[in-house]
Design a protein around this motif. Structure first.
Motif, short mmCIF file in Angstrom:
data_model
loop_
_atom_site.label_atom_id
_atom_site.label_comp_id
_atom_site.label_asym_id
_atom_site.label_seq_id
_atom_site.Cartn_x
_atom_site.Cartn_y
_atom_site.Cartn_z
N ALA A 203 0.93 -1.44 0.02
CA ALA A 203 -0.16 -0.19 0.05
C ALA A 203 0.94 1.46 0.00
O ALA A 203 0.52 2.37 -0.47
N ASP A 204 1.89 1.17 0.86
CA ASP A 204 3.07 2.22 0.74
C ASP A 204 3.71 2.48 -0.62
O ASP A 204 3.79 3.52 -0.97
N VAL A 205 3.75 1.56 -1.40
CA VAL A 205 4.55 1.49 -2.75
C VAL A 205 3.68 2.29 -3.55
O VAL A 205 3.94 3.06 -4.48
N LEU A 310 3.67 -19.73 -4.22
CA LEU A 310 2.72 -18.91 -3.65
C LEU A 310 3.38 -17.51 -3.28
O LEU A 310 2.48 -16.72 -3.07
N ALA A 311 4.87 -17.55 -3.00
CA ALA A 311 5.26 -16.22 -2.60
C ALA A 311 5.13 -15.39 -3.84
O ALA A 311 4.74 -14.16 -3.56
N GLN A 312 5.31 -15.73 -5.14
CA GLN A 312 5.15 -14.62 -6.31
C GLN A 312 3.82 -14.37 -6.35
O GLN A 312 3.23 -13.39 -6.73
N VAL A 313 2.83 -15.40 -6.30
CA VAL A 313 1.45 -15.13 -6.44
C VAL A 313 0.72 -14.44 -5.47
O VAL A 313 0.06 -13.24 -5.91
N ILE A 314 1.35 -14.38 -4.15
CA ILE A 314 0.72 -13.48 -3.09
C ILE A 314 1.33 -12.15 -3.25
O ILE A 314 0.79 -11.15 -2.80
N ASP A 315 2.62 -12.22 -3.74
CA ASP A 315 3.17 -10.68 -3.87
C ASP A 315 2.38 -10.06 -5.09
O ASP A 315 2.02 -8.81 -4.73
N LEU A 316 2.23 -10.62 -6.06
CA LEU A 316 1.12 -10.14 -7.15
C LEU A 316 -0.23 -9.87 -6.50
O LEU A 316 -0.69 -8.80 -7.01
N PHE A 317 -0.72 -10.75 -5.90
CA PHE A 317 -2.09 -10.39 -5.15
C PHE A 317 -2.11 -9.43 -4.41
O PHE A 317 -3.21 -8.47 -4.55
N GLU A 318 -1.08 -9.14 -3.56
CA GLU A 318 -1.18 -8.22 -2.64
C GLU A 318 -0.91 -6.86 -3.39
O GLU A 318 -1.54 -5.75 -3.16
#
Length: 600
Positions: A203-205, A310-318
């Motif tokens: 969100a800060d990004v 999952l790391a990349q997916v969650i990164d993209l999801f977030e």
């Protein structure tokens, strides 16, 4: 609210917005599911093939009626062909469906956000930077598109893998299934732990992206000022600071997301070793079929290894959900100026304007107007004078319904402006402001902006009336000369005359001049004054002016101070009254008396 809950709440809001795309989403999801089912089938066939080679006439396939090992191998070959063909077909379909959905949704979302923003009152735009809004409508929408392009499919397929492979495991060996699934709670917990940590960081990004966009937009718009004050180095440092803030925000998010894969890799190793060793021991003791053991070993990797993604997916999801919140928050911004679209101004519009005990205050500064009672008969000219910030331009915003009054009413031809359609109200008013905005395009495009269907003769006539035709004819391409971004290729006086021509082409019954001559030279001012004497006949004119010489012929002059009308009358009446207007007149004409000079 936790980051996880906030992200899934944003996903829920997105799905509600996208309910018109429900069939496409279901079709794309179904293709993703079928593709993954076909994708894990070859590992099962490998185990079945091992079973055929080892057990031959006693294999699992033999029980289906294929007695010889050769027949069994041919059957497995045919199944392999159809499985790979099915996997390829559904991969093609889900790619087409998800990518087209991403393109359609991002285009519609951007369009809806822009159209909604256009309906918001001017107070919203005065409280938001243009860079933040551009970042929301462009970069945030693109971020969501990137998630739909690949992340949505990846999330679905991870879930399908866990369910499908888990079912095979429990059929073949509940004990090994239990051992293989032991790391999964740790992996899922780790995924959501990292998501919870990464959510606020992303969100800060997004905020830093908006700040950077705003800084770039402002600096490029103000490049002439930057150059004139030799502030290039200072502005470069400011941009560098905004850019470094963005880099730092990303660095914090990357540090969290990058730690996920190494931790999950070790959890996967635990599950794989458990299947490999315990299953091997069971096969050696004859407690587990060799083919089944082969299936379990292959499927363990198929089960656990995709979870590293999952790391990349969650990164993209977030990232996508942080962007989604900003987009949907913009769409949820309430529209304060409501449009009575089905009730146009009575035609023909005569142009009578009344302010009836009108009050309005800006939220941040408290400035505004209070108790304004003014009437402008149709075809008359009202001039508003007063110091900067006294409330003159606020009255124009209230007339055009850029903002709504806190009290009182504004009427045109006796009709309250809040009870008629915005389109009919604003079509009846031509606005020429001090800050002229020309759109990138030609002279012709800008004059005809309010009447795109205008013929060339009408455009030329409007330019003549605004005393702009002489300089337009002298331009290299005449009416087809490009004006540049914001009209940078023209002088200030030329831009002002084009702005007047643009308003005149509408032929509005009400013409509003908001300090239209304050930023031009004497020659341009004289030209505009000649134009006004010609076009003022038969229409209502409301003028805001600092140069009192431009309003001496007005039917009524109202002096506004601190948001209130303190004097009103004709030029002669106000001079005879010897009040604030008379003092200002003497200052501007060079006849200054001691009483007019402020005391220290």
């Amino acid at each position: 609210m936790s980051s996880t809950a906030s992200s899934f709440q944003a996903l829920g809001r997105l799905l509600r917005y996208a309910r018109g795309y429900r069939r496409r989403i279901i079709a794309a999801s179904l293709c993703s599911i079928l593709n993954k089912l076909f994708d894990i089938a070859p590992e099962i066939l490998i185990g079945v093939a091992i079973d055929v080679v080892v057990n031959q006439e006693e294999s699992f396939v033999a029980g289906l009626g294929f007695t010889t090992a050769q027949e069994q191998i041919l059957v497995l070959g045919a199944l392999t062909f159809f499985i790979w063909a099915g996997e390829s077909l559904f991969e093609y379909l889900f790619q087409i469906l998800w990518r087209n959905l991403a393109q359609r949704l991002q285009a519609d979302l951007r369009q809806d956000a822009y159209e909604h923003a256009q309906r918001l009152d001017m107070g919203f735009f005065e409280s938001k930077s243009s860079g933040q809004l551009v970042a929301t409508m462009n970069d945030d929408v693109n971020q969501l598109e990137r998630f739909l392009d690949g992340g949505a499919n990846a999330m679905i397929q991870v879930g399908v893998t866990v369910v499908a492979v888990g079912a095979v495991f429990f059929v073949l060996s509940p004990l090994i299934a239990l051992l293989a699934f032991t790391p999964i709670p740790l992996i899922v917990w780790g995924a959501f732990y990292f998501q919870r940590k990464a959510g606020p960081l992303y969100a800060d990004v997004r905020e830093r992206v908006g700040d950077l966009s705003s800084r770039l937009a402002n600096n490029l718009a103000g490049i002439a000022t930057i150059k004139s004050f030799t502030a290039e180095a200072r502005e470069a440092e400011r941009l560098k600071a905004a850019s470094e803030a963005y880099v730092e925000a990303n660095r914090r998010a990357i540090r969290i997301s990058s730690a996920f894969i190494p931790v999950i890799r070790m959890a996967i190793l635990t599950g794989f070793l458990a299947t490999f060793t315990v299953g091997g021991m069971m096969a050696l003791r004859g407690e587990l079929n060799v083919g089944a053991y082969g299936v379990l070993v292959f499927l363990t990797q198929r089960l656990l290894w995709p979870l590293t993604g999952l790391a990349q997916v969650i990164d993209l999801f977030e990232r996508a959900m942080a962007s989604t919140r900003r987009i949907l928050d913009l769409l949820a911004t309430p529209i304060r100026v409501r449009d009575a679209a089905d009730r146009p101004l009575a035609d023909p519009v005569r142009g009578e304007v009344r302010f009836e005990d009108v009050a309005f205050r800006y939220g941040g500064s408290g400035a505004g107007v209070e108790g304004i009672d003014l009437a402008v008969p149709a075809g008359h000219t009202l001039a508003l004078v007063g110091a900067t910030g006294s409330g003159k331009s606020t009255l124009i915003k209230l007339l055009l319904r850029f903002v709504e009054p806190d009290a009182g009413r504004v009427r045109v031809d006796g009709q309250p402006v809040d009870s008629v359609s915005l389109a009919s109200l604003r079509r009846a008013i031509g606005l020429v402001s001090q800050d002229v905005y020309l759109f990138e395009g030609t002279v012709r495009d800008n004059i005809a902006y309010g009447k795109p269907e205008a013929e060339e003769g009408e455009i030329i006539e409007a330019a003549r009336t605004a005393e702009a035709w002489d300089f337009i004819r002298a331009l290299p391409e005449g009416l087809d000369t490009p004006v540049g971004e914001r009209g940078v290729r023209l002088s200030g006086g030329q831009r002002q005359r084009l702005s007047l021509a643009r308003a005149l082409l509408k032929d509005p019954p009400i013409l509003v001049l908001d300090e239209a001559t304050s930023a031009v030279d004497n020659e341009t001012e004289a030209a505009i004054q000649r134009s006004l004497q010609h076009i003022g006949h038969g229409r209502t004119v409301i003028m805001i002016a600092h140069r009192l010489s431009t309003i001496v012929h007005a039917d009524e002059i109202a002096v506004i101070e601190a948001g209130r009308v303190v004097e009103r009358g004709t030029h002669g009446e106000l001079l005879a009254r010897d009040g604030r207007y008379a003092a200002q007149w003497r200052v501007q004409t060079g006849v200054v008396e001691a009483a007019d000079v402020p005391q220290a």
